[in-house]
Structure formats: structure tokens, C-alpha cells
Design a protein around this motif. Structure first.
Motif, PDB file in Angstrom:
ATOM      1  N   LEU A 155       4.272  23.405   8.911  1.00 35.45           N
ATOM      2  CA  LEU A 155       5.778  24.009   9.272  1.00 35.45           C
ATOM      3  C   LEU A 155       5.952  25.367   9.903  1.00 35.45           C
ATOM      4  N   LEU A 156       4.670  25.505  11.013  1.00 35.39           N
ATOM      5  CA  LEU A 156       4.764  26.975  11.196  1.00 35.39           C
ATOM      6  C   LEU A 156       6.061  27.046  11.811  1.00 35.39           C
ATOM      7  N   ARG A 157       5.689  26.415  13.276  1.00 33.90           N
ATOM      8  CA  ARG A 157       6.079  26.317  14.637  1.00 33.90           C
ATOM      9  C   ARG A 157       7.752  25.452  14.548  1.00 33.90           C
TER      10      ARG A 157
ATOM     11  N   SER B 191       4.223  33.753   0.225  1.00 30.21           N
ATOM     12  CA  SER B 191       3.252  34.327   2.097  1.00 30.21           C
ATOM     13  C   SER B 191       3.240  33.314   2.962  1.00 30.21           C
ATOM     14  N   PHE B 192       4.718  32.387   3.336  1.00 28.21           N
ATOM     15  CA  PHE B 192       4.885  31.561   3.988  1.00 28.21           C
ATOM     16  C   PHE B 192       5.600  33.190   5.036  1.00 28.21           C
ATOM     17  N   ARG B 193       6.521  33.505   3.861  1.00 29.34           N
ATOM     18  CA  ARG B 193       7.325  34.594   4.731  1.00 29.34           C
ATOM     19  C   ARG B 193       5.849  35.639   5.679  1.00 29.34           C
ATOM     20  N   ASN B 194       5.181  36.147   4.925  1.00 28.00           N
ATOM     21  CA  ASN B 194       4.678  37.145   5.700  1.00 28.00           C
ATOM     22  C   ASN B 194       4.339  36.419   6.993  1.00 28.00           C
ATOM     23  N   ARG B 195       3.662  34.888   6.517  1.00 32.29           N
ATOM     24  CA  ARG B 195       2.918  34.544   7.919  1.00 32.29           C
ATOM     25  C   ARG B 195       4.133  34.083   9.132  1.00 32.29           C
ATOM     26  N   ILE B 196       5.152  33.869   8.679  1.00 31.28           N
ATOM     27  CA  ILE B 196       5.825  33.760  10.336  1.00 31.28           C
ATOM     28  C   ILE B 196       6.658  35.001  10.359  1.00 31.28           C
ATOM     29  N   ARG B 197       6.567  36.292   9.018  1.00 34.99           N
ATOM     30  CA  ARG B 197       6.564  37.721   9.447  1.00 34.99           C
ATOM     31  C   ARG B 197       5.510  37.996  10.623  1.00 34.99           C
ATOM     32  N   GLU B 198       4.361  37.678  10.963  1.00 31.40           N
ATOM     33  CA  GLU B 198       2.632  38.404  11.622  1.00 31.40           C
ATOM     34  C   GLU B 198       3.399  37.241  12.691  1.00 31.40           C
ATOM     35  N   GLU B 199       3.477  36.284  12.781  1.00 34.59           N
ATOM     36  CA  GLU B 199       3.778  35.286  13.787  1.00 34.59           C
ATOM     37  C   GLU B 199       4.629  35.828  14.683  1.00 34.59           C
ATOM     38  N   ALA B 200       6.086  36.448  14.340  1.00 31.63           N
ATOM     39  CA  ALA B 200       6.979  36.952  14.926  1.00 31.63           C
ATOM     40  C   ALA B 200       6.425  38.895  15.338  1.00 31.63           C
ATOM     41  N   GLN B 201       6.043  38.702  14.980  1.00 29.23           N
ATOM     42  CA  GLN B 201       5.567  40.334  15.437  1.00 29.23           C
ATOM     43  C   GLN B 201       4.217  39.972  16.585  1.00 29.23           C
TER      44      GLN B 201
ATOM     45  N   TYR C 214       0.638  -1.205  -0.224  1.00 27.52           N
ATOM     46  CA  TYR C 214       0.001   0.617   0.141  1.00 27.52           C
ATOM     47  C   TYR C 214       1.284   1.072  -0.459  1.00 27.52           C
ATOM     48  N   THR C 215       0.228   2.197  -0.830  1.00 25.63           N
ATOM     49  CA  THR C 215       1.544   3.502  -0.758  1.00 25.63           C
ATOM     50  C   THR C 215       0.170   4.636  -0.602  1.00 25.63           C
ATOM     51  N   PRO C 216       0.063   4.883  -0.217  1.00 24.42           N
ATOM     52  CA  PRO C 216      -0.822   6.116  -0.025  1.00 24.42           C
ATOM     53  C   PRO C 216      -0.642   7.449  -0.796  1.00 24.42           C
ATOM     54  N   SER C 217      -1.251   8.685  -0.807  1.00 28.55           N
ATOM     55  CA  SER C 217      -1.477   9.279  -2.041  1.00 28.55           C
ATOM     56  C   SER C 217      -1.329  10.403  -1.352  1.00 28.55           C
ATOM     57  N   ASP C 218      -0.577  11.202  -2.503  1.00 24.97           N
ATOM     58  CA  ASP C 218       0.570  11.854  -2.018  1.00 24.97           C
ATOM     59  C   ASP C 218       0.288  13.242  -2.387  1.00 24.97           C
ATOM     60  N   ASP C 219      -0.768  13.690  -1.387  1.00 25.82           N
ATOM     61  CA  ASP C 219      -1.336  15.600  -1.869  1.00 25.82           C
ATOM     62  C   ASP C 219      -0.487  16.351  -0.576  1.00 25.82           C
ATOM     63  N   ARG C 220       0.536  16.435  -0.697  1.00 28.29           N
ATOM     64  CA  ARG C 220       1.251  17.362  -0.801  1.00 28.29           C
ATOM     65  C   ARG C 220       1.570  18.312  -1.332  1.00 28.29           C
ATOM     66  N   HIS C 221       0.909  19.672  -1.691  1.00 28.20           N
ATOM     67  CA  HIS C 221       1.002  20.053  -3.270  1.00 28.20           C
ATOM     68  C   HIS C 221       1.666  21.523  -2.991  1.00 28.20           C
ATOM     69  N   LEU C 222       1.540  21.987  -1.674  1.00 34.21           N
ATOM     70  CA  LEU C 222       3.263  23.202  -1.916  1.00 34.21           C
ATOM     71  C   LEU C 222       4.375  22.939  -1.603  1.00 34.21           C
ATOM     72  N   ARG C 223       5.330  23.718  -2.001  1.00 31.25           N
ATOM     73  CA  ARG C 223       6.699  23.806  -1.959  1.00 31.25           C
ATOM     74  C   ARG C 223       7.007  24.724  -1.125  1.00 31.25           C
ATOM     75  N   VAL C 224       8.263  24.529   0.143  1.00 31.86           N
ATOM     76  CA  VAL C 224       8.456  25.624   0.564  1.00 31.86           C
ATOM     77  C   VAL C 224       9.962  25.561   1.088  1.00 31.86           C
ATOM     78  N   ARG C 225      10.914  26.957   0.471  1.00 33.19           N
ATOM     79  CA  ARG C 225      11.768  26.479   0.513  1.00 33.19           C
ATOM     80  C   ARG C 225      13.149  27.099   1.743  1.00 33.19           C
ATOM     81  N   LEU C 226      13.231  26.499   1.814  1.00 30.12           N
ATOM     82  CA  LEU C 226      14.349  27.314   3.481  1.00 30.12           C
ATOM     83  C   LEU C 226      15.525  27.205   3.012  1.00 30.12           C
TER      84      LEU C 226
END
Length: 315
Positions: free
Chosen positions: A281-283, A299-309, A229-241
């Protein structure tokens, strides 16, 4: 593998399965079908009662059992280490059975092999950290689910998702047909068909409460095999750090499930991850503090910035 080892392995394979095709044996032992034919003939001439049916395969005559075989030191160590693992990670029923199996294995070993095995095991230790120890409640559910799988009975439980659905709800009551259990990065997961979602879903035992074993039975699909069994991969958002070089080793050792690629650059360690939701990935990203920067998506850069503020306002 030499011929003698292959002949023994073929008998063991026939003993494990009702019928085995020559083609499957050839694939299993990385040899030709013609060689398998010769091996079968050699075994038959040696007195092993093998029955062959054209177009079907080979099988052992009912009632035939291979005499007890001996273990090498490496094989004995592998088995005993396996009982150590089961004792630490499975439920209480299997813990007792693992202890009993270990005792039986040690008893049947020749003294020379037993002594050498003991010497090797003193130099190898299976150590599980406190964070990886299976909680008692999870062990209790593990045993109940295991029995439900074997009895083909449905189960019900309250479940808390890691992240909220689009409607903002994390809590739900699920009734499922349990297909199998998988140990993933130290956590037990249930693979089951969920009646709420009408599809196969995965559930962490640690997020279950109010577990109930139901009387209602289910029939596992004939085509379902947990090993395949191989589960379907629905991870469609790519993040680069990008991480500072001085913590690169720690990042590599973090074993984050979502990491897809890592690459060393002059300006630091570049890491690519794929997720379903950015909040997954936020925490984790915030936990690295100023040693990491989000390169994309914006969008994720902005999300991290908002949380840091928000954090700054608290201090």
C-alpha cells in the motif's frame, strides 16, 4: 419464469449436459422437484425424446437437437456486446473468432430484430481505456497458455514478483501446470500449480518473460473447477486510513483491490484495507499526498513518515 420459458430452458439444459438430475433442475429454475417431473412429462408428450434413469437423472436421446431458436433484442445485444469484449481483451485467435461469430449472429437475426439491435448498440459502447489494453506480448502469452491448458502441458517462464521475498529476491524461474485464466480488474492472471512452491499460485501475465511451452504433460485434479475455486485469503494485516472529504469520491472510484470497507464520518472518509505486506500500500497511500492520514497500524504511520522525509531531502 413462466412454464413455456421453463420448458424451453429445460431442453437447453439437457442439450448442454449429458445427464441432469430433477433436483438440480428444480434448484436451477427455483421450483419444486414435483413441478420438474410434470415438465419432463409434458416435454415427453410433446415429442422430445427424454430418457430417465432412476437415481441418475434425465438425458436427451443421442442425435436430438433443438431446432434453431430466435433471439430477443436484449439477448442479441448481450451476445454482440460479448463479442466486442472478447475482440478487445482476448488473443488474436479469439479476436478473429469473435468477429466471425458476430457476423453469424447478425445474419440469422430477423430484419426487425437486427434493426432494433443496431439502434440499441449505437446507444451503448464498450470502451476500454489505453491503460487497460492488453499488450501484444501479454496477448501472445495468453494464446500460448490457453493452448497449454487445453492440451494439459506444462509451461515455464521467468517471473518478477511485485514485492521481494523475505530473502530480498523478486525474480524466479517457474515451471507450472496451468489450470485456468482469470481476468481480474483488467489484468490476466494464470491459476496454476507451481512446482517451486508445491501449491496453487497466481501469476500475472504482464510479469512473465522468456515463456516456454513444454512437452511434459500434467493431469488436472478431478476435483478442481475454476468456476468454484476460491483462493485462500492470507491478507492478515489490517490498515485503516482517513481521507479528506473533498477527495472521497476519487478514493471510491479508485477500486483498490485491498479495500475491505468504507465509511463516511464528519472528519472524512474512513477506509479499511487488508494486505499481506504493508509495502503493498506504500505507493498508493503516498500518491494521495496530504489528503490522507494513516490511523493504524503505528508501524505503517512510521513507514509513511520515513518515506516522506526521504522525499523531502530530495527537494
Amino acid at each position: 419464469m413462466n412454464k413455456t420459458d421453463r420448458l424451453l430452458a429445460i431442453v437447453l439444459e439437457l442439450q448442454r449436459k449429458e445427464v441432469v438430475r430433477a433436483e438440480d433442475l428444480a434448484t436451477r429454475f427455483e421450483t419444486s422437484v414435483r413441478t420438474i417431473y410434470r415438465d419432463i412429462q409434458a416435454l415427453s408428450e410433446a415429442g422430445v425424446p427424454i430418457i430417465g434413469a432412476p437415481g441418475t437423472g434425465y438425458s436427451l436421446m443421442e442425435g436430438y437437437f433443438l431446432p434453431p431458436i430466435s433471439f430477443t433484442v436484449q439477448e442479441a445485444v448481450s451476445l454482440l456486446m460479448g463479442t466486442d469484449f472478447i475482440e478487445q481483451r482476448f488473443d488474436d485467435d479469439y479476436r478473429v473468432r469473435a468477429q466471425a461469430a458476430r457476423g453469424k449472429i447478425e445474419v440469422i437475426l430477423p430484419e426487425s430484430v437486427r434493426n432494433e439491435t443496431s439502434r440499441v448498440r449505437k446507444a451503448i459502447r464498450l470502451l476500454i481505456s489505453d491503460k487497460q489494453v492488453t499488450p501484444s506480448k501479454e496477448k501472445e502469452y495468453l494464446e500460448k497458455i490457453r493452448r497449454a491448458i487445453l492440451d494439459e502441458r506444462k509451461i515455464s517462464f521467468h517471473y518478477v514478483k511485485k514485492l521481494a521475498d523475505f530473502d530480498g529476491n523478486r525474480h524466479s524461474v517457474r515451471t507450472v501446470s496451468p489450470y485456468g485464466l482469470v481476468l481480474v480488474q483488467g489484468s490476466w492472471m494464470l491459476v496454476a500449480r507451481c512446482e517451486l512452491r508445491q501449491d496453487i499460485r497466481h501469476f500475472r501475465l504482464s510479469r512473465m518473460t522468456e515463456f516456454i511451452a513444454l512437452e511434459e504433460r500434467f493431469e488436472r485434479p478431478a476435483h478442481f473447477n475454476l468456476r468454484e475455486y476460491t483462493p485462500s485469503d492470507d491478507r492478515h494485516l489490517r490498515v485503516r486510513l482517513r481521507f479528506n472529504q473533498d477527495i472521497a469520491d476519487k478514493v471510491k472510484e479508485s477500486n483498490n483491490h485491498y479495500i475491505e470497507d468504507m465509511e463516511e464520518h464528519q472528519d472524512g472518509l474512513h477506509v479499511v484495507l487488508r494486505v499481506r505486506q504493508l509495502d503493498e500500500l506504500l505507493r498508493w497511500v503516498l500518491g494521495w499526498g496530504a489528503d490522507v492520514i494513516v490511523l493504524e497500524p503505528e508501524s505503517f504511520r512510521n513507514r509513511i513518515r520515513e518515506e516522506a522525509q526521504k522525499m523531502l531531502k530530495r527537494y
